[in-house]
Each structure stands twice: as C-alpha cells, then as structure tokens.
Design a protein around this motif. Structure first.
Motif, PDB file in Angstrom:
ATOM      1  N   ASP A 181     -20.489  47.499  61.497  1.00  0.00           N
ATOM      2  CA  ASP A 181     -19.835  46.902  60.415  1.00  0.00           C
ATOM      3  C   ASP A 181     -18.576  46.481  59.649  1.00  0.00           C
ATOM      4  O   ASP A 181     -18.439  44.967  59.525  1.00  0.00           O
ATOM      5  N   GLY A 182     -18.134  47.395  59.426  1.00  0.00           N
ATOM      6  CA  GLY A 182     -16.864  47.417  59.246  1.00  0.00           C
ATOM      7  C   GLY A 182     -15.679  47.101  60.043  1.00  0.00           C
ATOM      8  O   GLY A 182     -14.373  46.756  59.561  1.00  0.00           O
ATOM      9  N   ALA A 183     -15.995  46.593  61.024  1.00  0.00           N
ATOM     10  CA  ALA A 183     -14.593  46.572  62.648  1.00  0.00           C
ATOM     11  C   ALA A 183     -13.679  47.342  61.810  1.00  0.00           C
ATOM     12  O   ALA A 183     -12.124  46.655  61.932  1.00  0.00           O
ATOM     13  N   VAL A 184     -13.885  48.551  62.109  1.00  0.00           N
ATOM     14  CA  VAL A 184     -12.883  49.398  61.870  1.00  0.00           C
ATOM     15  C   VAL A 184     -12.607  50.486  62.706  1.00  0.00           C
ATOM     16  O   VAL A 184     -13.543  50.307  64.502  1.00  0.00           O
ATOM     17  N   ALA A 185     -11.521  51.297  63.072  1.00  0.00           N
ATOM     18  CA  ALA A 185     -11.370  51.880  64.448  1.00  0.00           C
ATOM     19  C   ALA A 185     -12.105  53.526  64.121  1.00  0.00           C
ATOM     20  O   ALA A 185     -12.572  53.961  62.958  1.00  0.00           O
ATOM     21  N   PRO A 186     -12.655  54.029  64.661  1.00  0.00           N
ATOM     22  CA  PRO A 186     -13.462  55.724  64.641  1.00  0.00           C
ATOM     23  C   PRO A 186     -13.087  56.737  63.305  1.00  0.00           C
ATOM     24  O   PRO A 186     -13.527  57.032  63.211  1.00  0.00           O
ATOM     25  N   VAL A 187     -11.770  56.324  63.686  1.00  0.00           N
ATOM     26  CA  VAL A 187     -10.856  57.309  62.744  1.00  0.00           C
ATOM     27  C   VAL A 187     -11.434  56.981  60.916  1.00  0.00           C
ATOM     28  O   VAL A 187     -11.826  57.379  60.190  1.00  0.00           O
ATOM     29  N   ASP A 188     -11.251  55.639  60.824  1.00  0.00           N
ATOM     30  CA  ASP A 188     -11.931  55.465  59.382  1.00  0.00           C
ATOM     31  C   ASP A 188     -13.461  55.472  59.216  1.00  0.00           C
ATOM     32  O   ASP A 188     -13.567  55.614  58.347  1.00  0.00           O
ATOM     33  N   ALA A 189     -14.164  55.495  60.410  1.00  0.00           N
ATOM     34  CA  ALA A 189     -15.798  55.330  60.251  1.00  0.00           C
ATOM     35  C   ALA A 189     -15.799  56.848  60.019  1.00  0.00           C
ATOM     36  O   ALA A 189     -16.545  57.448  58.546  1.00  0.00           O
ATOM     37  N   ARG A 190     -15.629  57.443  60.507  1.00  0.00           N
ATOM     38  CA  ARG A 190     -15.709  59.245  60.451  1.00  0.00           C
ATOM     39  C   ARG A 190     -15.716  60.600  59.281  1.00  0.00           C
ATOM     40  O   ARG A 190     -16.005  60.678  58.971  1.00  0.00           O
ATOM     41  N   THR A 191     -13.885  59.366  58.547  1.00  0.00           N
ATOM     42  CA  THR A 191     -13.364  59.571  57.326  1.00  0.00           C
ATOM     43  C   THR A 191     -13.974  59.342  56.372  1.00  0.00           C
ATOM     44  O   THR A 191     -13.355  59.890  55.580  1.00  0.00           O
ATOM     45  N   LEU A 192     -14.810  58.342  56.143  1.00  0.00           N
ATOM     46  CA  LEU A 192     -15.359  58.105  54.969  1.00  0.00           C
ATOM     47  C   LEU A 192     -15.473  59.241  53.657  1.00  0.00           C
ATOM     48  O   LEU A 192     -16.528  60.142  54.609  1.00  0.00           O
ATOM     49  N   LYS A 193     -15.701  58.895  52.889  1.00  0.00           N
ATOM     50  CA  LYS A 193     -15.875  59.410  51.331  1.00  0.00           C
ATOM     51  C   LYS A 193     -16.976  58.834  50.619  1.00  0.00           C
ATOM     52  O   LYS A 193     -16.221  58.434  50.347  1.00  0.00           O
ATOM     53  N   LEU A 194     -17.214  59.643  49.818  1.00  0.00           N
ATOM     54  CA  LEU A 194     -18.375  58.628  48.818  1.00  0.00           C
ATOM     55  C   LEU A 194     -17.572  58.291  47.889  1.00  0.00           C
ATOM     56  O   LEU A 194     -17.647  57.624  47.094  1.00  0.00           O
ATOM     57  N   SER A 195     -16.543  59.033  48.006  1.00  0.00           N
ATOM     58  CA  SER A 195     -15.665  58.621  46.548  1.00  0.00           C
ATOM     59  C   SER A 195     -14.963  57.524  47.003  1.00  0.00           C
ATOM     60  O   SER A 195     -13.982  56.865  45.819  1.00  0.00           O
ATOM     61  N   GLN A 196     -14.978  56.880  48.241  1.00  0.00           N
ATOM     62  CA  GLN A 196     -14.325  55.713  48.757  1.00  0.00           C
ATOM     63  C   GLN A 196     -15.818  54.701  48.380  1.00  0.00           C
ATOM     64  O   GLN A 196     -15.753  53.467  48.350  1.00  0.00           O
ATOM     65  N   LYS A 197     -16.871  55.013  47.805  1.00  0.00           N
ATOM     66  CA  LYS A 197     -18.335  54.288  47.352  1.00  0.00           C
ATOM     67  C   LYS A 197     -18.200  53.350  46.570  1.00  0.00           C
ATOM     68  O   LYS A 197     -17.781  53.607  45.705  1.00  0.00           O
ATOM     69  N   ARG A 198     -18.886  51.963  46.919  1.00  0.00           N
ATOM     70  CA  ARG A 198     -18.482  51.010  45.897  1.00  0.00           C
ATOM     71  C   ARG A 198     -19.033  50.143  46.178  1.00  0.00           C
ATOM     72  O   ARG A 198     -20.467  50.049  46.567  1.00  0.00           O
ATOM     73  N   GLN A 199     -19.898  49.600  44.642  1.00  0.00           N
ATOM     74  CA  GLN A 199     -21.193  48.189  45.036  1.00  0.00           C
ATOM     75  C   GLN A 199     -21.424  47.535  43.959  1.00  0.00           C
ATOM     76  O   GLN A 199     -21.000  47.879  42.656  1.00  0.00           O
ATOM     77  N   ASP A 200     -21.866  46.193  44.124  1.00  0.00           N
ATOM     78  CA  ASP A 200     -22.262  44.709  43.635  1.00  0.00           C
ATOM     79  C   ASP A 200     -23.672  44.861  43.889  1.00  0.00           C
ATOM     80  O   ASP A 200     -24.074  45.180  44.886  1.00  0.00           O
ATOM     81  N   ASP A 201     -23.737  43.614  43.133  1.00  0.00           N
ATOM     82  CA  ASP A 201     -25.244  43.011  43.404  1.00  0.00           C
ATOM     83  C   ASP A 201     -25.172  42.044  45.395  1.00  0.00           C
ATOM     84  O   ASP A 201     -26.054  42.336  44.764  1.00  0.00           O
ATOM     85  N   LYS A 202     -23.674  42.185  45.460  1.00  0.00           N
ATOM     86  CA  LYS A 202     -24.149  41.897  46.884  1.00  0.00           C
ATOM     87  C   LYS A 202     -24.099  43.359  48.271  1.00  0.00           C
ATOM     88  O   LYS A 202     -24.080  42.802  49.093  1.00  0.00           O
ATOM     89  N   GLY A 203     -24.432  43.910  47.305  1.00  0.00           N
ATOM     90  CA  GLY A 203     -24.397  45.710  48.535  1.00  0.00           C
ATOM     91  C   GLY A 203     -22.830  46.499  48.095  1.00  0.00           C
ATOM     92  O   GLY A 203     -22.632  46.188  47.502  1.00  0.00           O
ATOM     93  N   ILE A 204     -23.217  47.297  48.945  1.00  0.00           N
ATOM     94  CA  ILE A 204     -22.085  48.521  49.783  1.00  0.00           C
ATOM     95  C   ILE A 204     -20.336  47.770  50.263  1.00  0.00           C
ATOM     96  O   ILE A 204     -20.849  47.468  51.183  1.00  0.00           O
ATOM     97  N   TRP A 205     -19.336  48.527  49.894  1.00  0.00           N
ATOM     98  CA  TRP A 205     -18.737  48.564  50.219  1.00  0.00           C
ATOM     99  C   TRP A 205     -17.763  49.595  49.913  1.00  0.00           C
ATOM    100  O   TRP A 205     -18.114  50.373  49.196  1.00  0.00           O
ATOM    101  N   PHE A 206     -17.028  49.763  50.931  1.00  0.00           N
ATOM    102  CA  PHE A 206     -16.218  50.860  50.732  1.00  0.00           C
ATOM    103  C   PHE A 206     -14.514  50.901  50.656  1.00  0.00           C
ATOM    104  O   PHE A 206     -13.935  50.215  51.171  1.00  0.00           O
ATOM    105  N   ASP A 207     -13.410  50.932  49.632  1.00  0.00           N
ATOM    106  CA  ASP A 207     -12.452  51.111  49.491  1.00  0.00           C
ATOM    107  C   ASP A 207     -11.654  52.184  50.656  1.00  0.00           C
ATOM    108  O   ASP A 207     -11.560  53.500  50.152  1.00  0.00           O
ATOM    109  N   ILE A 208     -10.776  51.410  51.503  1.00  0.00           N
ATOM    110  CA  ILE A 208     -10.853  52.508  53.048  1.00  0.00           C
ATOM    111  C   ILE A 208      -8.583  52.681  52.735  1.00  0.00           C
ATOM    112  O   ILE A 208      -8.260  51.222  52.682  1.00  0.00           O
TER     113      ILE A 208
END
Length: 378
Positions: A211-238
């Motif tokens: 979904d994010g069209a990101v490199a493997p390192v950007d996906a496997r290092t995701l943290k919950l502190s980066q998680k954001r959400q609004d009425d349209k869904g979840i996203w991560f600040d990376i």
C-alpha cells in the motif's frame, strides 16, 4: 577562526597534530595527524585525549589504544577520516553513509595511504576494472561514484584541486536498472500464504509495503508512535531510510483490517510500546534486514517457485500502477517521498508532503490497476 586550547594539540603549517608525552607514548599512544586546523581537527584531538583519560591499564603496561585510524599526513585516508568527523557527514542519511563506507573498503585498501595528487587515471581505471571483474559491475559503479564524490570533499579540505580528478577520464558504466514488478493479485497471494504458514508479521509488513510503495526497510521498521488516523483511515508518518526524506505511508481498508488483526495476534490486549518495531518474526524478535529477506524468500519459493523478484520491486509496482492511472507528478513524488527528477526539486520545496496528496496517488493506483488488468485481457 577562533583559537581553542586542546591538550597535547599543536598546529604546524596550518595542520593540527596530537602529540602525546613520553609517558603516553610508552603506553602505546602514538602521535597522530588531525588534518587541517579547525573544528574537525580539534574534535579528533579531543577524542584521543578521551581515549587516554579512559585507558584501563596503567601507563607502564603499554596497552595500545586502537580507537582512531592512523593515516599518513595528506593522504586520501586522512581526508576521509577528517570528513567523517564533520557535521556534513553526520547530516547524511544512514543509507547514504552505508554506501560511502561500503565503497571505502575498496578505495581505502588501494589509495588510502597515498596523497590524492599521486593517484593517476590508469590506476583508477585498473582499480575499477578489477572490482567489476572480481565482484560485480554494480560494486564497481558504486565505488567510482563515491570516489568522485570523495574527490570533491578532498578538494574542499584542500587535499587536492577540484578539477584534477583523474577518474573523470574513466567511463563508469552503470548497471542495468531493475524493471521487475508485481501485480496486486500476486502480492495478495504472497500475503495469504505467509499467514497460512505462520509468518504473520511478514504478511502484515508486506501489506503495508504494498500500500505504501515503500522500501523493505521503511516497512519493517514501522513503529506505533508513527501511526496516525482520521475518518479516512490509518497512515504512518515516516522518514525514508535511504534518503532521509519525510513521507506518508497510507493503508487501504483491507490492509487496515489485516494490520489491526496482526496487532491483536501479536500483542493481545497489551498496548505495544510506541518506540518498538511493530513487525516480528515467528519467534517474536523484531525483523532485521536478513531475517526479513529470508522469510520473504521462504514464502516466495512456496508461492512462485523459481521466481527471483524481490520485495523492493513492490515499490516500483506501486509507481507503475499510479502512472497508468494518470497520477500527477507532485502526488507521485509525495507518495514515493523522493524527487522524480531534478526538475521536481522546486515542486518539493513549495509543495509539502500531505496525506491528501498521497491519497490522490492511491486513487490513481486503483485506476491504473484496472487499466493494467484491461490491457492484459485485450
């Protein structure tokens, strides 16, 4: 430039030197060049002083302190050592520094102890060809590319003249870029098989990466502190691991459901620590580069035997879909968190990364996905 007082440090003809006492030399601490007099040289001298202050053995036990590299005065090695002590080196993205260090093992072993002024074009040509023949074209291309960047740094540090780089007469043939892509159906098959085989963390990470069209390192290092959400869904600040650019990783509704299911499976009712990596191996350890790649290869072998496509091809697949869907340049640049070309630099200066812009790229991907399916049928 202001003067500073650093112990055992002196300046000779504009260059700084750390000169230990006889007692210190008896303990294994040798005089060292710190490069051109200035903040970088002072920092090196202070590092040596710290090594002396924190020594474990008494002076009469003669224990050397192999903390700081030693290169001849005026050499390529000394220049690189000085550069690594500057703020400009620290500002480089982690992946960029890794590229420099990877190339340095080839540069330093051959040219490190020599003055850059003694390096000739035939020597550079022979060196590059040896890397291509013995390792790979990709390694040879990277090594010469970093050499040219290092030459500019050495010129700025007054080790050589900027326009006298002998490598400019050497053709640096670039390896053919990857062109492999996955389609959505294939990505779904990989994710579903990973779930069935118990690779739950891999499945959730692959869905986020698709979904994010990101490199493997950007996906496997995701943290919950980066998680954001609004009425349209979840996203991560990376922050992209390779370039250090800020970006946004958006999730589809389907991936949201998988992500939330994974959190419940992995952590139960406990709230994961925000600073810890989300995606885990089957043993519960945070994914690292090797374990992530190994688990992906295990699943790929089961679903697509003999296939050599990689996880990093997910990123190219996302941009292919978006382009087929008629995405605008600024939206795709925001989605990929990079500059698509030199002409996009001003666009990025005045158009900040925004969630809605990234979502426009997501919409274009869906349109492109339908168009690509239609082309295959016809």
């Amino acid at each position: 430039m202001g003067k500073v007082k650093v112990r055992y440090y002196s300046v000779i003809k504009g260059r700084g030197y750390w000169q230990p006492t006889a007692v210190m030399r008896a303990a294994g601490f040798k005089p060292q060049s710190c490069g051109p007099d200035g903040p970088s040289a002072w920092a090196i001298a202070e590092q040596l002083n710290k090594a002396w202050d924190e020594r474990d053995a008494p002076a009469d036990e003669a224990t050397p302190a192999p903390i700081v590299e030693t290169w001849p005065v005026g050499s390529v090695g000394e220049a690189f050592f000085v550069y690594r002590g500057t703020n400009e080196w620290a500002k480089k993205a982690v992946r960029t520094r890794e590229d420099w260090e990877r190339a340095w093992k080839y540069i330093g072993s051959v040219f490190g102890k020599f003055s850059p002024k003694l390096v000739t074009m035939p020597a550079i040509s022979e060196w590059r060809q040896a890397i291509e023949d013995g390792i790979s074209l990709r390694e040879a291309h990277r090594a010469l590319k970093i050499w040219r960047a290092l030459w500019k740094v050495m010129a700025a540090l007054k080790y050589c003249e900027k326009d006298q780089d002998p490598s400019l007469a050497v053709v640096n043939t670039e390896p053919k870029g990857r062109s492999a892509t996955w389609n959505e159906g294939e990505a779904v098959r990989l994710i579903k098989r990973a779930i069935r085989e118990g690779y739950k963390g891999l499945a959730a990470a692959l869905a986020c990466m698709w979904d994010g069209a990101v490199a493997p390192v950007d996906a496997r290092t995701l943290k919950l502190s980066q998680k954001r959400q609004d009425d349209k869904g979840i996203w991560f600040d990376i922050t992209r691991g390779k370039t250090g650019r800020d970006g946004v990783l958006t999730l589809s509704r389907r991936t949201e459901r998988l992500f939330n299911w994974y959190l419940r499976e992995q952590f139960g009712e406990a709230e994961p620590i925000g600073s810890m990596e989300i995606f885990r191996t089957r043993r519960g350890a945070a994914y690292r580069k090797n374990s992530f790649s190994e688990d992906f290869r295990d699943i790929r072998k089961l679903v697509f035997p003999g296939d050599t496509r990689m996880m990093l091809d997910f990123r190219r697949s996302g941009s292919t879909e978006a382009v087929a869907g008629g995405v605008e340049g600024t939206a795709l640049s925001a989605k990929l968190a990079n500059s698509l070309s030199e002409s996009k630099k001003l666009e990025q200066t005045y158009v900040p990364v925004q969630v809605e812009m990234v979502r426009r790229a997501d919409d274009a991907r869906r349109e492109g996905r339908r168009a690509l399916r239609g082309n295959k049928k016809s």
